[in-house]
Write a protein that holds these residues in place. Structure first.
Motif, PDB file in Angstrom:
ATOM      1  N   THR A 138       5.023  -5.062  41.603  1.00 29.66           N
ATOM      2  CA  THR A 138       5.385  -4.700  40.240  1.00 29.66           C
ATOM      3  C   THR A 138       6.814  -4.183  40.255  1.00 29.66           C
ATOM      4  N   ALA A 139       7.612  -4.614  39.280  1.00 33.03           N
ATOM      5  CA  ALA A 139       9.023  -4.201  39.196  1.00 33.03           C
ATOM      6  C   ALA A 139       9.695  -4.444  40.535  1.00 33.03           C
ATOM      7  N   ASP A 140      10.294  -3.412  41.127  1.00 37.41           N
ATOM      8  CA  ASP A 140      10.986  -3.559  42.403  1.00 37.41           C
ATOM      9  C   ASP A 140      10.159  -3.037  43.573  1.00 37.41           C
ATOM     10  N   GLN A 141       8.874  -2.873  43.377  1.00 38.93           N
ATOM     11  CA  GLN A 141       8.031  -2.300  44.416  1.00 38.93           C
ATOM     12  C   GLN A 141       7.042  -3.330  44.947  1.00 38.93           C
ATOM     13  N   LEU A 142       6.870  -3.326  46.267  1.00 37.19           N
ATOM     14  CA  LEU A 142       5.890  -4.163  46.941  1.00 37.19           C
ATOM     15  C   LEU A 142       4.827  -3.245  47.544  1.00 37.19           C
ATOM     16  N   GLU A 149     -10.035   1.914  57.637  1.00 35.36           N
ATOM     17  CA  GLU A 149      -9.651   2.577  58.882  1.00 35.36           C
ATOM     18  C   GLU A 149      -8.190   3.003  58.841  1.00 35.36           C
ATOM     19  N   THR A 150      -7.326   2.100  58.355  1.00 39.31           N
ATOM     20  CA  THR A 150      -5.906   2.421  58.249  1.00 39.31           C
ATOM     21  C   THR A 150      -5.683   3.474  57.178  1.00 39.31           C
ATOM     22  N   ALA A 151      -6.413   3.351  56.062  1.00 42.74           N
ATOM     23  CA  ALA A 151      -6.273   4.324  54.977  1.00 42.74           C
ATOM     24  C   ALA A 151      -6.603   5.738  55.450  1.00 42.74           C
ATOM     25  N   ALA A 152      -7.557   5.846  56.350  1.00 42.73           N
ATOM     26  CA  ALA A 152      -7.925   7.168  56.865  1.00 42.73           C
ATOM     27  C   ALA A 152      -6.738   7.825  57.549  1.00 42.73           C
ATOM     28  N   GLY A 153      -5.911   7.022  58.216  1.00 41.02           N
ATOM     29  CA  GLY A 153      -4.720   7.550  58.862  1.00 41.02           C
ATOM     30  C   GLY A 153      -3.602   7.846  57.889  1.00 41.02           C
ATOM     31  N   PHE A 154      -3.737   7.351  56.655  1.00 40.10           N
ATOM     32  CA  PHE A 154      -2.748   7.614  55.595  1.00 40.10           C
ATOM     33  C   PHE A 154      -3.240   8.691  54.634  1.00 40.10           C
ATOM     34  N   GLY A 155      -4.163   9.510  55.073  1.00 40.63           N
ATOM     35  CA  GLY A 155      -4.679  10.551  54.195  1.00 40.63           C
ATOM     36  C   GLY A 155      -5.541   9.999  53.080  1.00 40.63           C
ATOM     37  N   GLY A 156      -6.229   8.883  53.336  1.00 38.66           N
ATOM     38  CA  GLY A 156      -7.109   8.279  52.347  1.00 38.66           C
ATOM     39  C   GLY A 156      -6.403   7.365  51.365  1.00 38.66           C
ATOM     40  N   LYS A 157      -5.121   7.097  51.565  1.00 34.27           N
ATOM     41  CA  LYS A 157      -4.370   6.227  50.662  1.00 34.27           C
ATOM     42  C   LYS A 157      -4.490   4.770  51.104  1.00 34.27           C
ATOM     43  N   HIS A 158      -4.724   3.872  50.112  1.00 33.99           N
ATOM     44  CA  HIS A 158      -5.057   2.486  50.412  1.00 33.99           C
ATOM     45  C   HIS A 158      -3.905   1.507  50.234  1.00 33.99           C
ATOM     46  N   TRP A 159      -2.727   1.997  49.849  1.00 30.52           N
ATOM     47  CA  TRP A 159      -1.588   1.105  49.618  1.00 30.52           C
ATOM     48  C   TRP A 159      -0.346   1.637  50.336  1.00 30.52           C
ATOM     49  N   LEU A 160       0.407   0.721  50.944  1.00 30.58           N
ATOM     50  CA  LEU A 160       1.664   1.039  51.590  1.00 30.58           C
ATOM     51  C   LEU A 160       2.784   0.440  50.754  1.00 30.58           C
ATOM     52  N   LYS A 161       3.734   1.277  50.321  1.00 27.50           N
ATOM     53  CA  LYS A 161       4.782   0.831  49.393  1.00 27.50           C
ATOM     54  C   LYS A 161       6.084   0.536  50.123  1.00 27.50           C
ATOM     55  N   LEU A 162       6.696  -0.623  49.739  1.00 28.46           N
ATOM     56  CA  LEU A 162       8.020  -1.005  50.227  1.00 28.46           C
ATOM     57  C   LEU A 162       8.921  -1.222  49.019  1.00 28.46           C
ATOM     58  N   ASP A 163      10.143  -0.779  49.113  1.00 21.00           N
ATOM     59  CA  ASP A 163      11.092  -0.917  48.006  1.00 21.00           C
ATOM     60  C   ASP A 163      11.977  -2.127  48.259  1.00 21.00           C
ATOM     61  N   THR A 164      11.936  -3.130  47.348  1.00 21.88           N
ATOM     62  CA  THR A 164      12.749  -4.332  47.551  1.00 21.88           C
ATOM     63  C   THR A 164      14.236  -4.015  47.508  1.00 21.88           C
ATOM     64  N   LYS A 165      14.624  -2.916  46.853  1.00 21.98           N
ATOM     65  CA  LYS A 165      16.043  -2.559  46.798  1.00 21.98           C
ATOM     66  C   LYS A 165      16.573  -2.139  48.159  1.00 21.98           C
ATOM     67  N   SER A 166      15.648  -1.786  49.067  1.00 19.18           N
ATOM     68  CA  SER A 166      16.068  -1.388  50.406  1.00 19.18           C
ATOM     69  C   SER A 166      16.307  -2.584  51.307  1.00 19.18           C
ATOM     70  N   ALA A 167      15.834  -3.756  50.884  1.00 18.54           N
ATOM     71  CA  ALA A 167      15.965  -4.948  51.715  1.00 18.54           C
ATOM     72  C   ALA A 167      17.432  -5.261  51.958  1.00 18.54           C
TER      73      ALA A 167
END
Length: 310
Positions: A138-142, A149-167
């Motif tokens: 959505t917008a400039d965010q991926l 299992e991975t979410a548990a290591g992220f404090g229960g968060k299920h999405w990893l955000k990348l900013d396309t502007k940083s590319a």
């Protein structure tokens, strides 16, 4: 972690063996391996029925069952460039579609929704050899969906955000953002149709049945630079990164298009979508103009990749 997640998602629809779809048996007017399989995912058609040959002379392709597109008189007789531009207009006006994606291996595929009108939004659920995965833009965010299992290591968060502007700026996750942006842009039907119409080496393969409709099958070979030049809204840095990403596979992109009698792009198959694989990806477009709305995940369910590295 990000590279592993992105690699699984990006490679999912390009994994497996087999010949390149835009070459080989398609040159004889047949369909690609994934098209011939006639596979379905979630009830939506992802492949074509067997090719019907060139069809009766002067017979216009029909629209798919349930399509609201009005037949375009003389569409089948148009030159490839005119046909691609006519379809680009139709797809740009539609603005959105449901997607089905298939690769050359049976376990690779996915379904989703794509709105290519600004601000663009994209959602895809994929099956990979490593398991299911999700991609959301959505917008400039991926956003890359992660398993429990991975979410548990992220404090229960299920999405990893990348900013396309940083590319392209050396920021964490920038290369992944560039690869995902390349894939997103090559799945945009308006971008693909227009860029190939204006700069591609075009040919007409024949008439074939796809998704319940008679279609005109066209093929185009386009230099990577020409495709990227036709991608709107990208910064110069991101264009450089997308160009480099696509050229890792080959210096050009060969794409097959199947267009119905209303000018709708029913299906496309490309051998270079920036997913790190040289194997073809076939995309089916349905529910034009009425795809489900794509929304960003809840802020509390998102982990920023840069924060993850701290």
């Amino acid at each position: 972690m990000s590279a592993l997640l992105a690699a699984g998602l990006l490679a999912a629809c390009g994994s497996g063996g087999g010949s390149t779809a835009a070459k080989g048996d398609q040159a004889a007017g047949g369909a690609s391996p994934s098209v011939r399989a006639g596979a379905t995912t979630g009830g939506a058609p992802t492949g074509a029925a067997p090719a019907t040959g060139s069809g009766a002379p002067g017979t216009a392709p029909a629209t798919a069952p349930g399509s609201t597109a009005a037949p375009i008189p003389g569409l089948a007789e148009k030159a490839p460039k005119e046909l691609l531009l006519a379809s680009a207009t139709v797809m740009q006006q539609a603005g959105s579609a449901k997607l089905t994606m298939t690769g050359t291996s049976a376990e690779a595929g996915g379904t989703g929704a794509y709105s290519w009108k600004a601000p663009a939004a994209f959602e895809l659920s994929l099956n990979t050899p490593e398991g299911p995965g999700k991609l959301l833009v959505t917008a400039d965010q991926l956003y890359l969906g992660v398993d429990e299992e991975t979410a548990a290591g992220f404090g229960g968060k299920h999405w990893l955000k990348l900013d396309t502007k940083s590319a392209g700026q050396g920021a964490p996750g920038g290369e992944d953002a560039g690869s995902l942006t390349a894939m997103l842009q090559t799945l945009n039907p308006a971008v693909q149709l227009t860029a190939n119409a204006l700069g591609g080496k075009l040919s007409k393969v024949g008439s074939e049945q796809v998704g319940g409709a008679s279609t005109v099958h066209l093929r185009s070979e386009l230099p990577v630079e020409a495709l990227v030049a036709g991608m709107p809204g990208l910064s110069d840095q991101l264009k450089q990164l997308v160009t480099a990403t696509l050229k890792k596979n080959r210096p050009s992109v060969t794409t097959d298009f199947w267009i119905n009698g209303g000018g709708e792009l029913v299906q496309q198959s490309s051998d270079n979508v920036g997913n790190g694989s040289k194997e073809p990806v076939t995309v089916g477009y349905t529910a034009l103009g009425s795809a489900p709305q794509v929304t960003a995940p809840a802020a509390g369910d998102v982990m920023d990749f840069a924060d993850m590295l701290k």
